[in-house]
Design a protein around this motif. Structure first.
Motif, PDB file in Angstrom:
ATOM      1  N   VAL A   1       9.966  -8.727   0.265  1.00  0.00           N
ATOM      2  CA  VAL A   1       9.704  -7.169   0.085  1.00  0.00           C
ATOM      3  C   VAL A   1       8.312  -6.965   0.813  1.00  0.00           C
ATOM      4  N   ASN A   2       8.536  -5.848   1.667  1.00  0.00           N
ATOM      5  CA  ASN A   2       7.195  -5.555   2.338  1.00  0.00           C
ATOM      6  C   ASN A   2       7.295  -3.992   2.074  1.00  0.00           C
ATOM      7  N   ALA A   3       6.429  -3.227   1.170  1.00  0.00           N
ATOM      8  CA  ALA A   3       6.638  -2.053   1.038  1.00  0.00           C
ATOM      9  C   ALA A   3       5.149  -1.219   1.515  1.00  0.00           C
ATOM     10  N   ASN A   4       5.404  -0.046   1.898  1.00  0.00           N
ATOM     11  CA  ASN A   4       4.197   0.454   2.387  1.00  0.00           C
ATOM     12  C   ASN A   4       4.076   1.975   2.051  1.00  0.00           C
ATOM     13  N   PHE A   5       2.740   2.537   2.028  1.00  0.00           N
ATOM     14  CA  PHE A   5       2.648   3.989   1.890  1.00  0.00           C
ATOM     15  C   PHE A   5       1.475   4.390   2.695  1.00  0.00           C
TER      16      PHE A   5
END
Lengths: 1075, 467
Positions: free
Chosen positions: A556-560
């Motif tokens: 998983v790679n999640a960004n904000f």
């Protein structure tokens, strides 16, 4: 301490130059030389070496007990290392992408013969169309990706340098806000200033999926430029030098048979019309057969030239001709003066020298470079000089904190940029109206005797400026300082979380100095003008990233993140439109009032976004993005807009066993759906009064012409694409194909209104435009062995555009033009060119259907607008090749453009002036006149005045007689026929098929074997012979390069050639050295 | 996130000019009057056969094309004038209201005379969402124009009027405006001589018989003329100062028709209007030779031997000087010819000959040409109570005055010597311009209706008053 030496080869025993050899767990590393050799000091005794090379599986090698070895790297058939730079400068494995991104390597760009970073994309990228306005580093290039989608926007992609958007405007406010009579000047576009030698790589993000994270501003795609750094490189210096010489690729085809004048007659007296037709600027005169005639450059009894006609007491504002002073002219032979465009243009020269220093260690790296570009254009007395200093550095301050910065300082100077387009300030215009006997060299001494600085010398004083006078006295200078820089910091909060902050700014201050000398046609008393542009765009970004391998297989790679963009683009023009003293270019030297113009748009976009990538087993990837923008240019109720995207990539060859890699080595399918919203320009939401130029002391104002829309909404583009990436025969053949479909809705349009309504346009949201197309990239590696390697790639692009809807009640929408009109209508496509033509028989039952109807022997104009063609190609195909034989490599790139139309204004107008080859028809029996069809005419006939003539034309077509059609039999003089047929509104007579094939680039390089320099520190030395536009085949167009575009009214007009300076062919050499 | 540090208000424009209505007045005068002058040089002089072209003669062959530029300029001026009127009404500035009405009517009269039915009552309604104004019939337009000028006269007769500023035409002299309004009203009334003689006679008689209530121009001092400035961008548009190239100027020559007429009358204004040919000056025998209208390119350039054998319009006066040549909207002398015709027709009880001779004398005076002692009694000039004689002098008087010479020819058929050139595309002399293609594409329904109503959008279709 031991010294270990070795050689790195691939499976085919081909040496791998530039492979990395690092002692495991240390920063101690070297790179292999051209022959794959390396030598490394191992202070700790024998160690394990890590040998790696892009596209190959890295290998550990234990040196224990050895002092040398040959190491063979196996190619990584799955190409896991093929990384590309994507939106927000995130580096990704290409196989994980659910959309198409095309990468151009830095070597391709820096070694390309083109001096313009933007132009190098041509032919190297599928679905990307690059058109330049003339040639050379100072001219604008227009880039359109996947077709035109916006009727009013500029359709240009967003250019990003090292994560920071940069200005790529072609600032034409000098042309549109002039108020005076200055003509179209092209000061180049912003992205062209990026030094090709500093470019590490370019990624072209073509569709909305790829650009979704950039939001509004990348609705037309994005070109991501990554500049070089010192990363992974041992300290060193490199130097490269490139020298090219430019010449005219193809000039208009002038006739060269008949000289200036009318009615086959000419005699110069004063160039004002006192002689025999010496006031005309047309070539309907006598045969250029060497007959003695008085001419502007014939010697006179007083030792002057025929054209030195003005008296010394000459004051502008009276005719001032003093023929007694000039003396009587001794006639000289009347002969062809040569193709004026070819004779006038000089050999251009471009020098680019770059030196760079770089290095790296465990904690960081740096690179500093300096480039000097010095270009002398093919148009006399034009130049561009550019000095670029580029510096970049990365530093790992602590284990968790890393900072990096890149900065470019670019200084551009020019003494003179030439005018392009139709009008007296443009040299190509001067050759449209011309006397074929005039040899440009006769005009080199461009002042009249005794009137230096005051009155120019010319062959014609009725209409024109001397082209040398134009280029040497009426200059358009440039001085521009630009800084593009960014600073970023990344903090690893934990193993899984990191936080990035970045600030970047592109700012420049640009001065344009415009001088016009006394006696200029448009400025009899001269002019001085300064335009100043102050531009700044500041971007602040943050990004929080969570990256974790949740299980063995699930990643998983999640960004904000968020972005704040503020752009200020101020323009200020000051003009002295009449000078008191000739030759003093100062605002104190003004006769009358100074005129000032300003334009100061400012805008801001705030954004928040989130995106995530879910990966399974390194073979299935799902990307999701969401972004919300707030734009200052939209009304409050509509200024926030949201758009999402999703894409999926599946590596089939990982999921399924296709058997031997010898056949199908790799297979991937990808697909995605995305939306992008976009805003508009600043200041479109008010109904205002524009303040005008005063009349004497009386100020003026007028109501705005566009009715604003107080409920303007953002434009929305929705697109989907799917594609595949297949590799066969151990990667010897690769195929990447993409189909895309993009629909743009809610376009912000200024719909034309009749002036009788009180406004000339109103702003609305309407329209629905679809682009769909196919991009295919085919790579072939047919031959590969130790000595010989041939790599070949094909880039094919095809786009079809359709206007699905216009606004209610609007049948046609005109969004531009230059000669022709660019008109959209439902069912049509963007790029459709509309114009007028000749009256023809429109009766399917008539045997003459489709024939021209002549009236008194002349064609008649039919004012009805009709569709004449489309400037977009049917398809484009680039073929790029690299052939390497031992130390010799040959690179060549062919570009094929099929279809699309071009309107040549040069043809239309130079045919009314009798200067192009088309107008020979009918001038004498040799050239088909008089028409052989006339009864008992033979080759002569008697005209209405009882004079026997051997010229004339009976146009092919019919005439009206007794209510029906009969074949036309009326003979008219060639001059009258051509004048009428090629009237500039008769667009149909100037339309060409723009198909061409070009050898756009070729380069032959010899890499000197490094063993020659044993003992020296030279790591690499190469010498290349390079060429651009070496060969051109144009299917139809005879007056130049069909790739020309025109530049008018503040924008490019593709599909129209309008007295544009010819493109160039260039030849030269390059040297690259690394220490 | 919807807070911005930049403003979306353009700092370089004004949102409100209520305190400065004169900004609009100057702008609309400049635009429309420059158009009138440019149009009278490049089209009006050809249509009226005062001049002819030696190259690019297609206009002279009656290929009149799309005169959208002129249409647009007049409608831009009308748009500004209507805004000015609205602004002035809000602030009760009657003088600006009156001046705006007069300028509008002047511009409208040129539009309707040249195009026929035109958008009039629904003009300028884009802000009220009417994007396609309907075309009014010319008859109704004339009725309203006459009424508007009467209203302007009434407004200007009031007391305590606000002084106006920015006035390029009369420098704020409201009495001059009043005279112009009434004189223009007579010009427009006279236009109806063939279709509605009762209205024509009524209006002219009303004005003539009540000079206190309807003052008209009384001398050349009252001329509605504009003197241009000496420097660009407000020098005369057809001069060297305005970057009108001398070669372009020389493409136009005085016409054979005009030369023949003036020579027949032994009229010394000819020597003022035209220069002797270059060739004749070189030969020492200066003579004025005119160019024939309507000759095809090629032969046109060789007519009489070529450009050195053909006379230019007085190049020093009309071209080299930036501002000697005025823009003539209406001259006092024209008023005298109008009265002469009204008297000749018996609409007013007065002596036609007196008006006629005053008109001729005033025109000589206007150009600064001495009136020969025997001119008024010479053959072809001496008053014979015929419309033709009046119209001949009126035609000379209307030289280089927008399209007036042509328009009056279409009304009366005089001068009868005007006829299509040898290579002209039509045997009959055209009457009007085609509607601009922009109207055809952007206001199609109304355009089509109007085109059908007037009998087809051709240049040979007659306008209502021409019948």
């Amino acid at each position: 301490q031991v010294t270990f030496s070795g050689k790195v080869l691939d499976q085919n025993n081909v040496p791998l130059p530039g492979a990395s050899v690092v002692a495991k767990g240390s920063a101690n590393g070297v790179a292999t030389d051209f022959d794959g050799n390396f030598e490394i000091e191992l202070p700790g005794g024998n160690e394990i070496l890590v040998i790696s090379y892009i596209g190959y599986i890295a290998q550990d090698f234990d040196t224990a007990g050895k002092s040398n070895a040959t190491i063979v790297l196996r190619e990584d058939s799955q190409l896991l290392d093929e990384v590309v730079v994507t939106a927000l400068n995130i580096t990704r494995d290409e196989e994980s992408l659910g959309y198409s991104v095309q990468k151009v390597a830095g070597e391709e760009i820096s070694q390309s013969t083109s001096t313009n970073t933007v132009s190098t994309l041509s032919g190297r990228t599928a679905g990307v169309q690059v058109v330049t306005n003339g040639s050379g580093p100072g001219q604008s290039s227009s880039v359109v990706i996947r077709g035109y989608s916006s009727m009013q926007g500029d359709n240009q992609p967003l250019f990003i340098v090292d994560g920071i958007p940069i200005n790529n405007n072609t600032d034409t406010r000098t042309n549109t806000l002039g108020g005076a009579s200055n003509m179209n000047l092209d000061y180049g576009n912003g992205a062209a200033e990026i030094n090709p030698n500093d470019v590490e790589s370019i990624s072209v993000l073509k569709g909305a999926n790829a650009t979704a994270l950039y939001g509004s501003r990348a609705a037309n795609g994005a070109v991501i430029i990554t500049t070089k750094s010192g990363k992974g490189r041992k300290g060193g210096i490199s130097f490269s030098s490139k020298t090219t010489f430019e010449s005219v690729l193809k000039a208009p085809e002038y006739q060269g048979v008949y000289g200036q004048g009318k009615n086959f007659d000419f005699q110069f007296v004063d160039g004002y019309g006192s002689g025999t037709y010496d006031g005309v600027d047309e070539s309907w005169g006598p045969l250029l057969d060497g007959t003695l005639r008085a001419q502007h450059d014939s010697p006179t009894s007083n030792g002057l030239r025929g054209g030195d006609v003005h008296g010394l007491d000459y004051v502008l504002g009276s005719s001032g001709v003093d023929l007694d002073r000039r003396g009587t002219i001794t006639p000289t032979p009347f002969v062809y003066g040569g193709n004026p465009a070819e004779e006038f243009m000089e050999t251009g020269r471009t020098l680019i020298n770059t030196v760079s220093f770089y290095g790296s260690n465990d904690n960081g790296n740096y690179r500093v470079s300096y480039t000097n570009l010095d270009n002398k254009g093919i148009v006399p007395n034009t130049d561009i000089k550019r000095n670029t200093i580029s510096a970049s550095g990365d530093y790992q301050i602590t284990d968790r904190l890393k900072v990096s910065s890149k900065i470019n300082y670019i200084r551009s100077d020019s003494d003179n940029r030439h005018v392009n387009g139709y009008g007296t300030e443009s040299v190509m215009y001067l050759f449209i109206w011309w006397g074929q006997q005039v040899n440009v060299n006769s005009l080199r001494n461009y002042w009249q005797d005794g009137l230096e600085g005051f009155q120019q010398f010319n062959y014609n004083y009725n209409y024109h400026d001397n082209p040398y006078f134009t280029m040497y006295e009426n200059t358009n200078g440039l001085a521009k300082d630009r800084i593009i820089g960014n600073l970023s910091a990344t903090y690893d909060i934990s193993n899984d979380f990191k936080f990035m902050l970045r600030g970047g700014r592109d700012f420049f201050s640009e001065y344009r100095f415009i001088k016009r000398a006394y006696s200029t046609q448009r400025f009899p008393n001269g002019q001085y003008r300064e335009d100043k542009i102050n531009f700044q765009e500041t971007n602040l970004d943050f990004l929080l990233t969570y990256d974790k391998n949740v299980t063995d297989k699930f990643h998983v790679n999640a960004n904000f993140g968020g972005n704040r963009m503020v752009q200020k683009n101020h323009f200020n023009s000051l003009m002295a439109n009449k000078l008191l003293i000739p030759g003093i270019y100062s605002f104190s030297n003004v006769d009358g009032a100074l005129v000032q113009r300003t334009s100061r748009p400012e805008k801001q976009i705030n954004s928040l976004y989130a995106f995530a990538q879910l990966g399974w087993n390194n073979s299935i990837y799902l990307d999701l993005t969401a972004r919300n923008d707030w734009s200052s240019t939209l009304p409050e109720q509509n200024n926030s807009y949201f758009y999402p995207s999703a894409s999926l990539s599946v590596v089939l060859s990982d999921l399924f066993d296709f058997g031997s890699q010898d056949v199908l080595s790799f297979a991937k399918l990808r697909g995605g759906w995305a939306q992008v919203g976009s805003d508009t320009d600043a200041y479109r939401l008010s109904d205002f009064y524009a303040l005008g130029t005063p009349v004497g002391d009386n100020p003026t104002a007028s109501p705005s012409n566009t009715l604003p829309n107080f409920d303007l909404k953002p434009e929305i583009q929705t697109s989907y694409e799917f594609g595949t990436d297949l590799r066969f025969f151990n990667n010897k053949l690769s195929l990447d194909a993409t189909y895309y479909n993009t629909v743009s809705r809610n376009q912000i349009l200024d719909i034309d209104l009749p002036i009788t309504s009180g406004k000339t346009a109103r702003t609305i949201n309407a329209g629905k435009i679809r682009n769909q197309g196919l991009e295919v990239m085919l790579g072939v590696n047919p031959i590969r062995n130790e000595d010989f390697n041939w790599n070949s790639s094909f880039n094919f692009g095809l786009n079809r555009n359709r206007v699905l809807e216009l606004a209610d009640g609007v049948q046609r929408y005109q969004y531009g033009g230059n000669g022709i009109s660019l008109i959209a209508e439902e069912g049509g496509s963007l790029g459709d060119m509309w114009g007028t033509g000749l009256v023809k028989v429109e009766d399917e039952n008539s045997p003459y259907n489709g024939q021209v109807i002549f009236n008194e022997g002349l064609v008649q104009q039919d004012n009805t607008l009709r569709k004449l063609g489309n400037f977009n190609p049917d398809f484009t195909l680039g073929w790029n090749n690299t052939v390497t034989f031992k130390n010799l490599s040959l690179n060549f790139l062919f570009d094929w453009r099929q279809g699309g139309e071009l309107l040549s204004r040069t043809r239309l107008i130079a045919a009314t002036s009798g200067n192009v080859v088309e107008t020979l028809w009918g001038r004498s029996p040799e050239y088909g006149g008089p028409h052989p069809g006339i009864s008992d005419s033979g080759l002569s006939y008697t005209n209405d005045d009882g004079v026997t003539q051997t010229d004339g034309i009976i146009g092919d077509g019919v005439k009206l007689q007794d209510g029906g059609y009969v074949p036309n039999d009326v003979i008219v003089p060639a001059n009258a026929y051509h004048n009428n047929r090629y009237r500039r509104d008769n667009d149909t007579e100037g339309i060409y098929d723009a198909t061409f094939i070009k050898l756009r680039e070729a380069r032959l390089t010899y890499d000197f074997p490094t063993k020659l320099f044993k003992g020296d520190d030279i790591k690499k030395l190469s010498f290349s012979v390079i060429g651009t536009n070496l060969w051109l085949w144009a299917k139809d167009f005879n007056h130049g390069d069909p790739e020309l575009l025109s530049f008018g009214g503040g924008s490019y007009v593709p599909g129209v050639e309008n007295a544009t300076v010819p493109t160039t062919r260039s030849l030269g050499f390059a040297i690259n050295v690394e220490f | 996130c919807d807070k911005f540090d930049v403003s979306n208000e353009n700092p370089d424009v004004a949102l409100n000019i209520n305190q400065n209505p004169e900004l609009l007045l100057t702008n609309l005068q400049r635009r429309s009057i420059r158009e009138a002058v440019g149009g009278s040089w490049s089209e009006g002089n050809l249509m009226g056969q005062y001049g002819a072209r030696i190259v690019f003669t297609s206009f002279d062959l009656f290929d009149w094309g799309d005169q959208g530029g002129a249409w647009n300029d007049y409608y831009y001026a009308i748009r500004d004038a209507k805004e000015l009127e609205e602004l002035a009404n809000e602030t009760d500035l009657k003088s600006y209201v009156a001046v705006s009405k007069i300028m509008q009517t002047w511009a409208y009269s040129i539009l309707t005379d040249m195009w026929g039915d035109i958008p009039y009552s629904e003009v300028n309604q884009a802000s009220e969402e009417n994007y396609t104004p309907m075309y009014d019939e010319q008859e109704a337009i004339y009725t309203d124009m006459l009424a508007e000028l009467a209203t302007a006269n009434t407004l200007l007769s009031g007391a305590n009027l606000t002084q106006i500023k920015g006035d390029l035409l009369f420098d704020g002299d409201l009495e001059m405006w009043r005279k112009f309004a009434n004189s223009l009203r007579m010009r427009l009334a006279l236009r109806l001589s063939e279709v509605s003689p009762s209205v024509a006679s009524e209006v002219i008689a009303e004005i003539y018989n009540n000079p206190g209530q309807f003052p008209i121009m009384e001398s050349n001092e009252d001329n509605a003329t504009l003197t241009f400035l000496a420097a660009n961008p407000d020098a005369h548009p057809v001069t060297e100062e305005s970057v009108y190239r001398v070669g372009s100027y020389n493409e136009y020559r005085i016409s054979e028709h005009f030369v023949t007429m003036l020579e027949g009358l032994k009229d010394p204004r000819l020597e003022f209007f035209a220069d002797p040919t270059t060739n004749s000056v070189e030969q020492g025998t200066p003579e004025i030779v005119g160019m024939l209208n309507g000759v095809v390119d090629g032969p046109a350039y060789t007519y009489q031997g070529g450009d050195a054998f053909l006379s230019k319009f007085n190049i020093d006066y009309f071209y080299f000087q930036p501002n000697t040549n005025q823009a003539r909207l209406m001259l006092y002398s024209e008023v005298q010819f109008i009265l002469a015709e009204a008297a000749q027709r018996g609409w007013i009880n007065a002596d036609a000959q007196t008006f006629y001779e005053k008109g001729v004398t005033a025109n000589f005076e206007y150009w600064g040409v001495d009136l020969p002692a025997d001119y008024l009694t010479s053959s072809g000039v001496a008053f014979d109570n015929s419309l033709e004689t009046i119209m001949t002098q009126k035609y000379i008087n209307l030289f280089y005055t927008d399209y007036q010479g042509f328009i009056e020819y279409k009304r009366t058929g005089f001068p009868a010597t005007i006829e299509p050139g040898p290579d002209a595309f039509y045997d009959v002399y055209p009457s009007r311009f085609e509607y601009p293609s922009n109207e055809e594409s952007l206001n199609n329904a109304n355009y089509t209706e109007a085109a059908n109503r007037i009998g087809g959008d051709q240049i040979t279709t007659k306008v209502w008053w021409e019948n």
